[in-house]
Design a protein around this motif. Structure first.
Motif, PDB file in Angstrom:
ATOM      1  N   ASN A  26      81.932  39.231 -49.571  1.00  0.00           N
ATOM      2  CA  ASN A  26      81.451  40.569 -49.239  1.00  0.00           C
ATOM      3  C   ASN A  26      82.489  41.287 -48.372  1.00  0.00           C
ATOM      4  N   MET A  27      82.235  42.539 -48.083  1.00  0.00           N
ATOM      5  CA  MET A  27      83.219  43.341 -47.345  1.00  0.00           C
ATOM      6  C   MET A  27      83.416  42.835 -45.923  1.00  0.00           C
ATOM      7  N   GLU A  28      82.398  42.210 -45.360  1.00  0.00           N
ATOM      8  CA  GLU A  28      82.535  41.657 -44.009  1.00  0.00           C
ATOM      9  C   GLU A  28      83.596  40.549 -44.003  1.00  0.00           C
ATOM     10  N   GLU A  29      83.554  39.695 -45.005  1.00  0.00           N
ATOM     11  CA  GLU A  29      84.539  38.621 -45.112  1.00  0.00           C
ATOM     12  C   GLU A  29      85.923  39.183 -45.419  1.00  0.00           C
ATOM     13  N   VAL A  30      85.981  40.254 -46.212  1.00  0.00           N
ATOM     14  CA  VAL A  30      87.257  40.904 -46.507  1.00  0.00           C
ATOM     15  C   VAL A  30      87.863  41.456 -45.217  1.00  0.00           C
ATOM     16  N   ALA A  31      87.039  42.125 -44.419  1.00  0.00           N
ATOM     17  CA  ALA A  31      87.527  42.689 -43.157  1.00  0.00           C
ATOM     18  C   ALA A  31      88.061  41.587 -42.242  1.00  0.00           C
ATOM     19  N   LYS A  32      87.367  40.458 -42.199  1.00  0.00           N
ATOM     20  CA  LYS A  32      87.815  39.329 -41.380  1.00  0.00           C
ATOM     21  C   LYS A  32      89.145  38.788 -41.904  1.00  0.00           C
ATOM     22  N   ALA A  33      89.267  38.663 -43.222  1.00  0.00           N
ATOM     23  CA  ALA A  33      90.505  38.164 -43.826  1.00  0.00           C
ATOM     24  C   ALA A  33      91.669  39.111 -43.534  1.00  0.00           C
ATOM     25  N   VAL A  34      91.420  40.416 -43.610  1.00  0.00           N
ATOM     26  CA  VAL A  34      92.464  41.400 -43.311  1.00  0.00           C
ATOM     27  C   VAL A  34      92.949  41.205 -41.880  1.00  0.00           C
ATOM     28  N   GLN A  35      92.022  41.042 -40.945  1.00  0.00           N
ATOM     29  CA  GLN A  35      92.400  40.860 -39.543  1.00  0.00           C
ATOM     30  C   GLN A  35      93.196  39.569 -39.347  1.00  0.00           C
ATOM     31  N   GLU A  36      92.795  38.506 -40.022  1.00  0.00           N
ATOM     32  CA  GLU A  36      93.519  37.233 -39.920  1.00  0.00           C
ATOM     33  C   GLU A  36      94.945  37.371 -40.453  1.00  0.00           C
ATOM     34  N   VAL A  37      95.105  38.085 -41.561  1.00  0.00           N
ATOM     35  CA  VAL A  37      96.435  38.293 -42.134  1.00  0.00           C
ATOM     36  C   VAL A  37      97.292  39.119 -41.164  1.00  0.00           C
ATOM     37  N   ARG A  38      96.701  40.152 -40.579  1.00  0.00           N
ATOM     38  CA  ARG A  38      97.434  40.975 -39.610  1.00  0.00           C
ATOM     39  C   ARG A  38      97.830  40.159 -38.386  1.00  0.00           C
ATOM     40  N   ASP A  39      96.934  39.291 -37.924  1.00  0.00           N
ATOM     41  CA  ASP A  39      97.248  38.433 -36.779  1.00  0.00           C
ATOM     42  C   ASP A  39      98.399  37.485 -37.104  1.00  0.00           C
ATOM     43  N   MET A  40      98.404  36.949 -38.321  1.00  0.00           N
ATOM     44  CA  MET A  40      99.499  36.069 -38.739  1.00  0.00           C
ATOM     45  C   MET A  40     100.811  36.838 -38.769  1.00  0.00           C
ATOM     46  N   ALA A  41     100.776  38.075 -39.258  1.00  0.00           N
ATOM     47  CA  ALA A  41     101.988  38.889 -39.345  1.00  0.00           C
ATOM     48  C   ALA A  41     102.552  39.156 -37.955  1.00  0.00           C
ATOM     49  N   LYS A  42     101.690  39.402 -36.984  1.00  0.00           N
ATOM     50  CA  LYS A  42     102.149  39.641 -35.610  1.00  0.00           C
ATOM     51  C   LYS A  42     102.846  38.430 -35.041  1.00  0.00           C
ATOM     52  N   LYS A  43     102.290  37.246 -35.297  1.00  0.00           N
ATOM     53  CA  LYS A  43     102.857  36.008 -34.774  1.00  0.00           C
ATOM     54  C   LYS A  43     104.215  35.691 -35.381  1.00  0.00           C
ATOM     55  N   GLU A  44     104.393  36.049 -36.655  1.00  0.00           N
ATOM     56  CA  GLU A  44     105.612  35.664 -37.378  1.00  0.00           C
ATOM     57  C   GLU A  44     106.813  36.543 -37.053  1.00  0.00           C
TER      58      GLU A  44
END
Length: 48
Positions: A26-44
């Protein structure tokens, strides 16, 4: 100094992102996945 990404590196990144979204039901899980991907990008990002 900036480095160009290889085709293989781009393929790995896109597959990781696709896997992240393939499990979303659902969109809630999509929003969470987007945030996780963004967090990974910041770390890298290297410190300049």
């Amino acid at each position: 100094m900036s480095e160009n990404m290889t085709d293989k590196q781009m393929e790995v990144i896109l597959n990781l992102v696709a896997d992240k979204f393939s499990n979303c039901k659902n969109m809630e899980e999509v929003a969470k996945a987007v945030q996780e991907v963004r967090d990974m990008a910041k770390k890298e990002k290297p410190n300049e």
